[in-house]
Write an enzyme that holds these catalytic residues in place. Structure first.
Site, PDB file in Angstrom:
ATOM      1  N   GLU A 181       9.485  -3.971  10.345  1.00  0.00           N
ATOM      2  CA  GLU A 181       9.812  -2.659   9.770  1.00  0.00           C
ATOM      3  C   GLU A 181      10.336  -1.691  10.824  1.00  0.00           C
ATOM      4  O   GLU A 181       9.734  -1.520  11.890  1.00  0.00           O
ATOM      5  CB  GLU A 181       8.578  -2.057   9.079  1.00  0.00           C
ATOM      6  CG  GLU A 181       8.881  -0.664   8.511  1.00  0.00           C
ATOM      7  CD  GLU A 181       7.945  -0.186   7.420  1.00  0.00           C
ATOM      8  OE1 GLU A 181       6.967  -0.885   7.113  1.00  0.00           O
ATOM      9  OE2 GLU A 181       8.213   0.903   6.880  1.00  0.00           O
ATOM     10  N   ASP A 225      -1.350  -6.347  -0.329  1.00  0.00           N
ATOM     11  CA  ASP A 225      -1.398  -5.671   0.973  1.00  0.00           C
ATOM     12  C   ASP A 225      -2.827  -5.229   1.286  1.00  0.00           C
ATOM     13  O   ASP A 225      -3.443  -4.526   0.474  1.00  0.00           O
ATOM     14  CB  ASP A 225      -0.505  -4.422   0.870  1.00  0.00           C
ATOM     15  CG  ASP A 225       0.228  -4.106   2.142  1.00  0.00           C
ATOM     16  OD1 ASP A 225       0.072  -4.842   3.133  1.00  0.00           O
ATOM     17  OD2 ASP A 225       0.988  -3.113   2.124  1.00  0.00           O
ATOM     18  N   LYS A 232      -0.874  -9.501   2.998  1.00  0.00           N
ATOM     19  CA  LYS A 232      -0.135  -8.958   4.144  1.00  0.00           C
ATOM     20  C   LYS A 232      -1.055  -7.997   4.889  1.00  0.00           C
ATOM     21  O   LYS A 232      -1.869  -7.302   4.281  1.00  0.00           O
ATOM     22  CB  LYS A 232       1.117  -8.221   3.681  1.00  0.00           C
ATOM     23  CG  LYS A 232       1.917  -7.599   4.833  1.00  0.00           C
ATOM     24  CD  LYS A 232       3.223  -7.012   4.378  1.00  0.00           C
ATOM     25  CE  LYS A 232       3.107  -5.626   3.819  1.00  0.00           C
ATOM     26  NZ  LYS A 232       2.577  -4.611   4.758  1.00  0.00           N
ATOM     27  N   GLU A 252      -1.025  -5.305   8.613  1.00  0.00           N
ATOM     28  CA  GLU A 252      -0.236  -4.697   9.681  1.00  0.00           C
ATOM     29  C   GLU A 252      -0.875  -4.954  11.042  1.00  0.00           C
ATOM     30  O   GLU A 252      -2.099  -4.900  11.171  1.00  0.00           O
ATOM     31  CB  GLU A 252      -0.142  -3.177   9.463  1.00  0.00           C
ATOM     32  CG  GLU A 252       0.607  -2.784   8.213  1.00  0.00           C
ATOM     33  CD  GLU A 252       0.772  -1.266   8.069  1.00  0.00           C
ATOM     34  OE1 GLU A 252       0.475  -0.514   9.022  1.00  0.00           O
ATOM     35  OE2 GLU A 252       1.209  -0.843   6.991  1.00  0.00           O
ATOM     36  N   ASP A 292       0.833  -1.207   0.000  1.00  0.00           N
ATOM     37  CA  ASP A 292       0.000   0.000   0.000  1.00  0.00           C
ATOM     38  C   ASP A 292       0.867   1.258   0.000  1.00  0.00           C
ATOM     39  O   ASP A 292       0.348   2.379  -0.080  1.00  0.00           O
ATOM     40  CB  ASP A 292      -1.026  -0.009   1.142  1.00  0.00           C
ATOM     41  CG  ASP A 292      -0.391   0.028   2.519  1.00  0.00           C
ATOM     42  OD1 ASP A 292       0.843  -0.069   2.625  1.00  0.00           O
ATOM     43  OD2 ASP A 292      -1.146   0.155   3.504  1.00  0.00           O
ATOM     44  N   SER A 293       2.203   1.089   0.003  1.00  0.00           N
ATOM     45  CA  SER A 293       3.119   2.210  -0.256  1.00  0.00           C
ATOM     46  C   SER A 293       2.815   2.804  -1.636  1.00  0.00           C
ATOM     47  O   SER A 293       3.206   3.932  -1.938  1.00  0.00           O
ATOM     48  CB  SER A 293       4.577   1.749  -0.189  1.00  0.00           C
ATOM     49  OG  SER A 293       4.763   0.574  -0.949  1.00  0.00           O
TER      50      SER A 293
HETATM   51  O1  KIV Z   1       3.460  -1.127   1.603  1.00  0.00           O
HETATM   52  C1  KIV Z   1       4.641  -1.492   1.577  1.00  0.00           C
HETATM   53  O2  KIV Z   1       5.378  -1.234   0.630  1.00  0.00           O
HETATM   54  C2  KIV Z   1       5.144  -2.236   2.711  1.00  0.00           C
HETATM   55  C3  KIV Z   1       6.605  -2.544   2.735  1.00  0.00           C
HETATM   56  C4  KIV Z   1       7.356  -1.325   3.071  1.00  0.00           C
HETATM   57  C5  KIV Z   1       6.931  -3.664   3.626  1.00  0.00           C
HETATM   58  O3  KIV Z   1       4.405  -2.559   3.592  1.00  0.00           O
END
Ligand code: KIV
Length: 248
Positions: free
Chosen positions: A174, A77, A105, A107, A38-39
Protein backbone atom coordinates in the site's frame (compact mmCIF):
# COMPACT_ATOMS: atom_id res chain seq x y z
CA UNK A 1 -3.57 -21.45 -5.13
CA UNK A 2 -2.38 -17.82 -5.05
CA UNK A 3 1.20 -18.85 -5.91
CA UNK A 4 -0.23 -20.54 -9.01
CA UNK A 5 -1.86 -17.23 -9.84
CA UNK A 6 1.51 -15.51 -9.85
CA UNK A 7 2.96 -18.13 -12.18
CA UNK A 8 0.02 -17.69 -14.59
CA UNK A 9 0.76 -13.98 -14.96
CA UNK A 10 -2.95 -13.12 -14.92
CA UNK A 11 -3.60 -9.90 -12.98
CA UNK A 12 -5.56 -10.45 -9.78
CA UNK A 13 -8.60 -8.16 -9.37
CA UNK A 14 -9.44 -7.38 -5.75
CA UNK A 15 -11.91 -5.02 -4.07
CA UNK A 16 -13.28 -4.48 -0.60
CA UNK A 17 -16.87 -5.24 0.41
CA UNK A 18 -18.62 -4.94 3.74
CA UNK A 19 -22.18 -6.16 3.21
CA UNK A 20 -24.26 -8.76 1.40
CA UNK A 21 -25.33 -6.77 -1.70
CA UNK A 22 -21.92 -5.33 -2.48
CA UNK A 23 -20.16 -8.66 -1.91
CA UNK A 24 -22.70 -10.43 -4.12
CA UNK A 25 -22.39 -7.82 -6.91
CA UNK A 26 -18.58 -8.07 -6.82
CA UNK A 27 -18.68 -11.87 -6.79
CA UNK A 28 -21.11 -12.00 -9.71
CA UNK A 29 -19.01 -9.45 -11.62
CA UNK A 30 -16.03 -11.81 -11.46
CA UNK A 31 -13.79 -10.12 -8.87
CA UNK A 32 -11.07 -12.60 -7.83
CA UNK A 33 -10.59 -11.60 -4.21
CA UNK A 34 -12.98 -9.77 -1.89
CA UNK A 35 -11.52 -8.22 1.24
CA UNK A 36 -13.75 -7.36 4.17
CA UNK A 37 -11.30 -4.61 5.03
CA UNK A 38 -11.12 -2.67 8.25
CA UNK A 39 -11.54 0.39 5.98
CA UNK A 40 -15.10 -0.52 6.95
CA UNK A 41 -14.48 1.71 9.96
CA UNK A 42 -14.17 4.82 7.84
CA UNK A 43 -16.40 4.25 4.81
CA UNK A 44 -19.27 2.44 6.55
CA UNK A 45 -19.14 3.01 10.30
CA UNK A 46 -18.10 6.68 10.35
CA UNK A 47 -14.98 6.32 12.50
CA UNK A 48 -12.13 8.77 12.03
CA UNK A 49 -9.68 5.97 11.17
CA UNK A 50 -9.44 2.17 11.22
CA UNK A 51 -8.03 1.91 14.75
CA UNK A 52 -11.55 2.05 16.24
CA UNK A 53 -12.77 -1.09 14.43
CA UNK A 54 -13.41 -4.09 16.69
CA UNK A 55 -13.16 -7.80 16.00
CA UNK A 56 -16.89 -8.12 16.67
CA UNK A 57 -17.60 -5.58 13.91
CA UNK A 58 -15.30 -7.45 11.52
CA UNK A 59 -17.04 -10.74 12.33
CA UNK A 60 -20.47 -9.18 11.73
CA UNK A 61 -19.53 -7.80 8.29
CA UNK A 62 -17.52 -10.89 7.29
CA UNK A 63 -20.59 -13.01 8.04
CA UNK A 64 -22.77 -10.81 5.81
CA UNK A 65 -20.27 -11.01 2.93
CA UNK A 66 -19.81 -14.75 3.31
CA UNK A 67 -23.54 -15.26 2.76
CA UNK A 68 -23.07 -13.64 -0.66
CA UNK A 69 -19.77 -14.95 -2.00
CA UNK A 70 -19.86 -18.15 -4.06
CA UNK A 71 -16.74 -17.90 -6.16
CA UNK A 72 -14.23 -15.23 -5.08
CA UNK A 73 -11.69 -15.69 -2.30
CA UNK A 74 -13.07 -14.02 0.82
CA UNK A 75 -10.45 -12.41 3.05
CA UNK A 76 -11.14 -11.01 6.52
CA UNK A 77 -9.03 -8.20 7.96
CA UNK A 78 -7.71 -8.47 11.53
CA UNK A 79 -8.37 -5.13 13.20
CA UNK A 80 -5.98 -3.03 15.28
CA UNK A 81 -4.52 -4.68 18.40
CA UNK A 82 -6.15 -8.08 17.81
CA UNK A 83 -2.88 -9.79 16.81
CA UNK A 84 -0.37 -8.61 19.40
CA UNK A 85 0.94 -12.10 20.24
CA UNK A 86 0.92 -15.43 18.35
CA UNK A 87 -1.81 -16.80 20.65
CA UNK A 88 -4.05 -13.74 20.28
CA UNK A 89 -3.44 -13.69 16.50
CA UNK A 90 -4.56 -17.32 16.13
CA UNK A 91 -7.64 -16.80 18.31
CA UNK A 92 -8.65 -13.67 16.36
CA UNK A 93 -8.00 -15.29 12.97
CA UNK A 94 -10.14 -18.30 13.95
CA UNK A 95 -13.03 -15.96 14.75
CA UNK A 96 -12.91 -14.44 11.26
CA UNK A 97 -12.68 -17.90 9.69
CA UNK A 98 -15.69 -19.00 11.78
CA UNK A 99 -17.48 -15.94 10.38
CA UNK A 100 -16.81 -17.16 6.83
CA UNK A 101 -13.39 -15.82 5.78
CA UNK A 102 -11.15 -18.21 3.82
CA UNK A 103 -8.02 -16.20 4.55
CA UNK A 104 -7.13 -13.38 6.91
CA UNK A 105 -5.07 -10.23 6.33
CA UNK A 106 -2.92 -8.40 8.84
CA UNK A 107 -0.70 -5.33 8.73
CA UNK A 108 3.03 -5.29 9.50
CA UNK A 109 6.34 -6.68 8.32
CA UNK A 110 9.25 -8.30 10.16
CA UNK A 111 7.71 -7.48 13.55
CA UNK A 112 4.71 -9.70 12.78
CA UNK A 113 6.47 -12.86 11.57
CA UNK A 114 5.72 -14.86 14.76
CA UNK A 115 2.02 -14.00 14.53
CA UNK A 116 1.93 -14.87 10.80
CA UNK A 117 3.75 -18.17 11.34
CA UNK A 118 1.37 -19.11 14.18
CA UNK A 119 -1.75 -18.42 12.11
CA UNK A 120 -0.34 -20.32 9.10
CA UNK A 121 0.62 -23.26 11.40
CA UNK A 122 -3.03 -23.28 12.55
CA UNK A 123 -4.05 -23.92 8.91
CA UNK A 124 -5.31 -20.42 8.10
CA UNK A 125 -3.83 -18.74 5.01
CA UNK A 126 -2.54 -15.21 5.61
CA UNK A 127 -2.32 -12.15 3.38
CA UNK A 128 0.38 -9.73 4.56
CA UNK A 129 0.15 -5.94 4.23
CA UNK A 130 3.16 -3.61 4.13
CA UNK A 131 3.92 -0.03 3.07
CA UNK A 132 1.65 2.66 4.41
CA UNK A 133 -0.27 0.95 7.23
CA UNK A 134 -3.60 2.60 8.09
CA UNK A 135 -3.58 1.05 11.59
CA UNK A 136 -0.38 3.07 12.31
CA UNK A 137 -1.93 6.39 11.28
CA UNK A 138 -2.03 7.85 14.77
CA UNK A 139 1.51 6.71 15.63
CA UNK A 140 2.82 8.15 12.34
CA UNK A 141 0.75 11.35 12.41
CA UNK A 142 -0.88 10.83 9.00
CA UNK A 143 -0.95 8.68 5.85
CA UNK A 144 2.57 8.77 4.43
CA UNK A 145 3.86 7.16 1.23
CA UNK A 146 6.66 4.66 1.89
CA UNK A 147 9.92 3.67 0.23
CA UNK A 148 11.12 7.16 -0.62
CA UNK A 149 14.63 6.73 0.81
CA UNK A 150 17.09 3.86 0.18
CA UNK A 151 16.74 2.85 3.85
CA UNK A 152 12.95 2.94 3.66
CA UNK A 153 12.96 0.92 0.44
CA UNK A 154 15.35 -1.61 2.00
CA UNK A 155 13.04 -2.06 5.00
CA UNK A 156 10.07 -2.79 2.73
CA UNK A 157 12.08 -5.35 0.75
CA UNK A 158 13.15 -7.01 4.03
CA UNK A 159 9.57 -6.95 5.33
CA UNK A 160 8.30 -8.68 2.18
CA UNK A 161 10.99 -11.37 2.32
CA UNK A 162 10.36 -12.01 6.03
CA UNK A 163 6.63 -12.37 5.49
CA UNK A 164 7.12 -14.85 2.66
CA UNK A 165 9.50 -16.80 4.90
CA UNK A 166 6.80 -16.80 7.62
CA UNK A 167 4.32 -18.30 5.16
CA UNK A 168 2.06 -15.56 3.73
CA UNK A 169 0.08 -16.46 0.59
CA UNK A 170 0.02 -12.90 -0.83
CA UNK A 171 1.10 -9.41 0.19
CA UNK A 172 -0.77 -6.12 -0.12
CA UNK A 173 1.63 -3.29 -1.00
CA UNK A 174 0.00 0.00 0.00
CA UNK A 175 1.10 3.52 -0.96
CA UNK A 176 4.76 3.01 -1.76
CA UNK A 177 7.15 4.12 -4.49
CA UNK A 178 6.26 2.18 -7.65
CA UNK A 179 9.84 1.04 -8.28
CA UNK A 180 10.05 -0.53 -4.81
CA UNK A 181 6.75 -2.36 -5.33
CA UNK A 182 8.04 -3.60 -8.71
CA UNK A 183 11.25 -4.86 -7.10
CA UNK A 184 9.33 -6.68 -4.36
CA UNK A 185 6.97 -8.17 -6.96
CA UNK A 186 9.90 -9.45 -9.04
CA UNK A 187 11.57 -11.06 -6.02
CA UNK A 188 8.83 -12.77 -3.99
CA UNK A 189 7.19 -16.10 -4.80
CA UNK A 190 3.68 -14.97 -3.77
CA UNK A 191 1.41 -12.48 -5.56
CA UNK A 192 1.63 -8.82 -4.62
CA UNK A 193 -1.59 -6.80 -4.61
CA UNK A 194 -0.98 -3.10 -5.01
CA UNK A 195 -2.92 -0.07 -3.85
CA UNK A 196 -1.18 3.18 -4.68
CA UNK A 197 1.97 1.18 -5.47
CA UNK A 198 2.25 1.43 -9.27
CA UNK A 199 1.25 -0.91 -12.07
CA UNK A 200 3.85 -3.64 -11.70
CA UNK A 201 2.16 -5.59 -8.90
CA UNK A 202 0.58 -8.98 -9.61
CA UNK A 203 -2.86 -7.54 -8.86
CA UNK A 204 -4.61 -4.41 -7.65
CA UNK A 205 -7.03 -3.69 -4.82
CA UNK A 206 -9.20 -0.65 -4.10
CA UNK A 207 -11.70 0.32 -1.46
CA UNK A 208 -15.05 -0.20 -3.22
CA UNK A 209 -16.44 3.13 -2.00
CA UNK A 210 -13.50 4.97 -3.63
CA UNK A 211 -14.02 3.16 -6.95
CA UNK A 212 -17.76 3.79 -7.10
CA UNK A 213 -17.76 7.27 -5.53
CA UNK A 214 -19.87 6.22 -2.55
CA UNK A 215 -17.87 8.14 0.09
CA UNK A 216 -17.50 11.65 -1.36
CA UNK A 217 -15.97 13.21 1.74
CA UNK A 218 -12.56 11.59 1.29
CA UNK A 219 -10.86 9.68 -1.51
CA UNK A 220 -7.11 8.99 -1.66
CA UNK A 221 -5.39 10.60 -4.63
CA UNK A 222 -4.30 7.24 -6.12
CA UNK A 223 -7.83 5.77 -6.18
CA UNK A 224 -9.54 5.73 -9.57
CA UNK A 225 -13.25 6.61 -9.50
CA UNK A 226 -15.50 4.89 -12.06
CA UNK A 227 -18.96 5.89 -10.83
CA UNK A 228 -20.74 8.54 -8.77
CA UNK A 229 -22.96 6.54 -6.43
CA UNK A 230 -23.12 9.39 -3.90
CA UNK A 231 -24.34 11.73 -6.65
CA UNK A 232 -26.94 9.16 -7.77
CA UNK A 233 -28.24 8.69 -4.21
CA UNK A 234 -28.56 12.46 -3.77
CA UNK A 235 -30.33 12.79 -7.13
CA UNK A 236 -32.79 9.96 -6.36
CA UNK A 237 -33.54 11.27 -2.85
CA UNK A 238 -34.12 14.80 -4.18
CA UNK A 239 -36.42 13.44 -6.93
CA UNK A 240 -38.35 11.40 -4.34
CA UNK A 241 -38.63 14.41 -2.01
CA UNK A 242 -39.92 16.62 -4.81
CA UNK A 243 -42.50 13.97 -5.73
CA UNK A 244 -43.72 13.51 -2.13
CA UNK A 245 -43.86 17.25 -1.48
CA UNK A 246 -45.69 17.83 -4.76
CA UNK A 247 -43.08 19.96 -6.52
CA UNK A 248 -41.83 19.03 -9.98
O1 KIV B 1 -8.94 -2.24 4.95
C1 KIV B 1 -8.75 -2.17 3.73
O2 KIV B 1 -9.65 -1.85 2.96
C2 KIV B 1 -7.43 -2.48 3.23
C3 KIV B 1 -7.18 -2.26 1.78
C4 KIV B 1 -7.05 -0.82 1.52
C5 KIV B 1 -6.02 -3.02 1.28
O3 KIV B 1 -6.58 -2.87 3.98
Amino acid sequence: MLAEWKRSGRKLVALTAYDYPSARLLDEAGVDLILVGDSLGMVVLGYEDTTFVTLEEMEHHTRACSRAVRRALLVGDLPFQTYESPGQAVASARRLVDAGAEMIKLEGGTEKVSEIAAIVADGIPVVGHIGMLPQQVREEGGYKKKGKTPAGAGRLIEDAAAMVEAGVSAIVLESMVAGVAAEITANVSVPTIGIGAGNECDGQILVLHDLIGAFPWFRPGFAMQEADVAGEITRAVEAYSRMIRGKS
